[in-house]
Design an enzyme around this catalytic site. Structure first.
Site, PDB file in Angstrom:
ATOM      1  N   ASP A   1      35.585  36.548  32.272  1.00  0.00           N
ATOM      2  CA  ASP A   1      36.725  37.437  32.046  1.00  0.00           C
ATOM      3  C   ASP A   1      36.225  38.682  31.292  1.00  0.00           C
ATOM      4  OD1 ASP A   1      39.443  38.127  31.950  1.00  0.00           O
ATOM      5  OD2 ASP A   1      39.767  37.065  30.056  1.00  0.00           O
ATOM      6  N   HIS A   2      36.525  39.854  31.775  1.00  0.00           N
ATOM      7  CA  HIS A   2      36.158  41.108  31.104  1.00  0.00           C
ATOM      8  C   HIS A   2      34.673  41.248  30.756  1.00  0.00           C
ATOM      9  CE1 HIS A   2      40.206  42.739  30.727  1.00  0.00           C
ATOM     10  NE2 HIS A   2      40.591  41.519  30.477  1.00  0.00           N
TER      11      HIS A   2
ATOM     12  N   GLU B   1      38.563  46.401  37.534  1.00  0.00           N
ATOM     13  CA  GLU B   1      39.891  46.825  37.064  1.00  0.00           C
ATOM     14  C   GLU B   1      40.037  48.333  37.176  1.00  0.00           C
ATOM     15  OE1 GLU B   1      41.158  45.098  33.291  1.00  0.00           O
ATOM     16  OE2 GLU B   1      41.961  47.037  32.674  1.00  0.00           O
TER      17      GLU B   1
ATOM     18  N   ASN C   1      46.325  35.961  34.805  1.00  0.00           N
ATOM     19  CA  ASN C   1      45.568  35.522  33.631  1.00  0.00           C
ATOM     20  C   ASN C   1      46.494  35.113  32.493  1.00  0.00           C
ATOM     21  OD1 ASN C   1      43.570  36.544  35.252  1.00  0.00           O
ATOM     22  ND2 ASN C   1      42.596  37.755  33.653  1.00  0.00           N
TER      23      ASN C   1
ATOM     24  N   HIS D   1      47.630  42.577  26.891  1.00  0.00           N
ATOM     25  CA  HIS D   1      47.013  41.325  26.453  1.00  0.00           C
ATOM     26  C   HIS D   1      47.696  40.813  25.186  1.00  0.00           C
ATOM     27  CE1 HIS D   1      43.239  42.762  28.680  1.00  0.00           C
ATOM     28  NE2 HIS D   1      43.644  41.678  29.302  1.00  0.00           N
ATOM     29  N   GLY D   2      47.823  39.504  25.063  1.00  0.00           N
ATOM     30  CA  GLY D   2      48.339  38.909  23.834  1.00  0.00           C
ATOM     31  C   GLY D   2      49.835  38.644  23.889  1.00  0.00           C
TER      32      GLY D   2
ATOM     33  N   ASP E   1      34.401  44.993  33.814  1.00  0.00           N
ATOM     34  CA  ASP E   1      35.527  45.818  33.388  1.00  0.00           C
ATOM     35  C   ASP E   1      35.043  47.218  33.006  1.00  0.00           C
ATOM     36  OD1 ASP E   1      37.719  47.016  32.321  1.00  0.00           O
ATOM     37  OD2 ASP E   1      38.119  45.497  30.794  1.00  0.00           O
TER      38      ASP E   1
HETATM   39 ZN    ZN Z   1      42.437  40.708  30.734  1.00  0.00          ZN
END
Ligand code: ZN
Length: 287
Positions: free
Chosen positions: A80-81, A132, A230, A178-179, A102
């Site tokens: 991821d990323h 992305e 995600n 995110h979050g 990314d």
């Molecule tokens: Zn992400």
């Protein structure tokens, strides 16, 4: 069944469901995801962020591989990323079957350049590549970070980007962050924009920052054509809420095998809710 992202999402795209990608921050979360995948007959993506990989160590990927190979459910081990070519190479060497590079914070041209370089190295060994375009926001509460201002993905550029780079999946920015959203912060998802992107981009589309969004919007995004969502914070928040409760209620406890099972169960509740929401339950039979 360990496979790469291209093989996994080809089926999802054709059958209008989204495969959940759960961030595997610890061995207990891995257990929760694998148990739920088997129980719900739901394909899953084991996502590991570079910060998580640094904490867990490369040997943890061996555990993920063993779980995926033993499972009768399709699974992908996904970086991821990925932040650099070197980070991506390390992941591929560890056995990841899919990587994200990314370059969303770079200029359009530089994003194309680094993504092409990763595709060139990954495809000959059957590793899939996600990139992305646009920026995912940040709530300031997650390790994935994000941009303070969301730049929505431009459909025309998305088409051009996917074609020029040869990527397998594209993460789009349609307003998520995110979050966990703090009180008073409401994400504005542009589902019409998602439709426009879906109409012109051929590869499967990915939604980052899937936690704490409205359930109806997530379900709608799957109907429009998102193939991977995600989820990190929602699962971890439920898991650690239970950890805190168990430790508070049982001050003398110190055995992991006593403390963690109810916490894994709490994580599984969220995991299985998302699987249902993404229309991904009972889809193993399609592979
Ligand atoms: Zn992400």
């Amino acid at each position: 069944m360990l496979m790469n992202m291209k093989e996994l999402l080809k089926v999802a795209q054709k059958n209008q469901f989204a495969v959940p990608a759960f961030n595997i921050g610890s061995g207990q979360i891995l257990k929760a995801v694998v148990q739920s995948a088997e129980a719900m007959q739901c394909p899953v993506i084991l996502a590991i962020h570079p910060d998580e990989l640094s904490f867990l160590g490369d040997s943890f990927v061996e555990s993920c591989k063993a779980e995926a190979n033993a499972a009768k459910v399709p699974m992908v081990i996904h970086l991821d990323h990925g932040g650099s070519f070197e980070q991506v190479m390390r992941a591929i060497q560890c056995g990841f079957t899919s990587v994200m590079i990314d370059g969303s914070h770079l200029s359009y041209e530089d994003n194309i350049e680094i993504t092409k370089k990763v595709v060139g190295a990954a495809h000959p060994i059957h590793v899939s590549v996600e990139a992305e375009l646009g920026t995912i926001g940040t709530t300031g509460t997650s390790a994935e970070g994000g941009a303070s201002e969301i730049i929505y993905t431009d459909p025309k550029l998305a088409k051009d980007f996917a074609e020029k780079t040869g990527i397998d999946t594209l993460a789009v920015a349609i307003g998520t962050a995110h979050g966990i959203y703090p009180k008073g912060m409401k994400p504005k998802l542009k589902l019409d924009l998602l439709k426009e992107i879906r109409d012109v981009v051929a590869v499967p589309l990915v939604l980052h920052g899937g936690s704490s969004n409205a359930d109806e919007e997530m379900a709608e995004s799957v109907k429009i054509g998102i193939s991977k969502i995600n989820i990190s914070s929602d699962v971890k928040a439920a898991y650690y809420k239970k950890v805190r409760e168990v430790l508070k209620d049982n001050e003398g406890w110190y055995e992991p095998n006593a403390i963690y099972p109810p916490c894994i169960a709490a994580a599984r509740e969220v995991i299985e809710f998302k699987m249902n929401l993404f229309n991904a339950v009972d889809k193993v039979k399609l592979y």
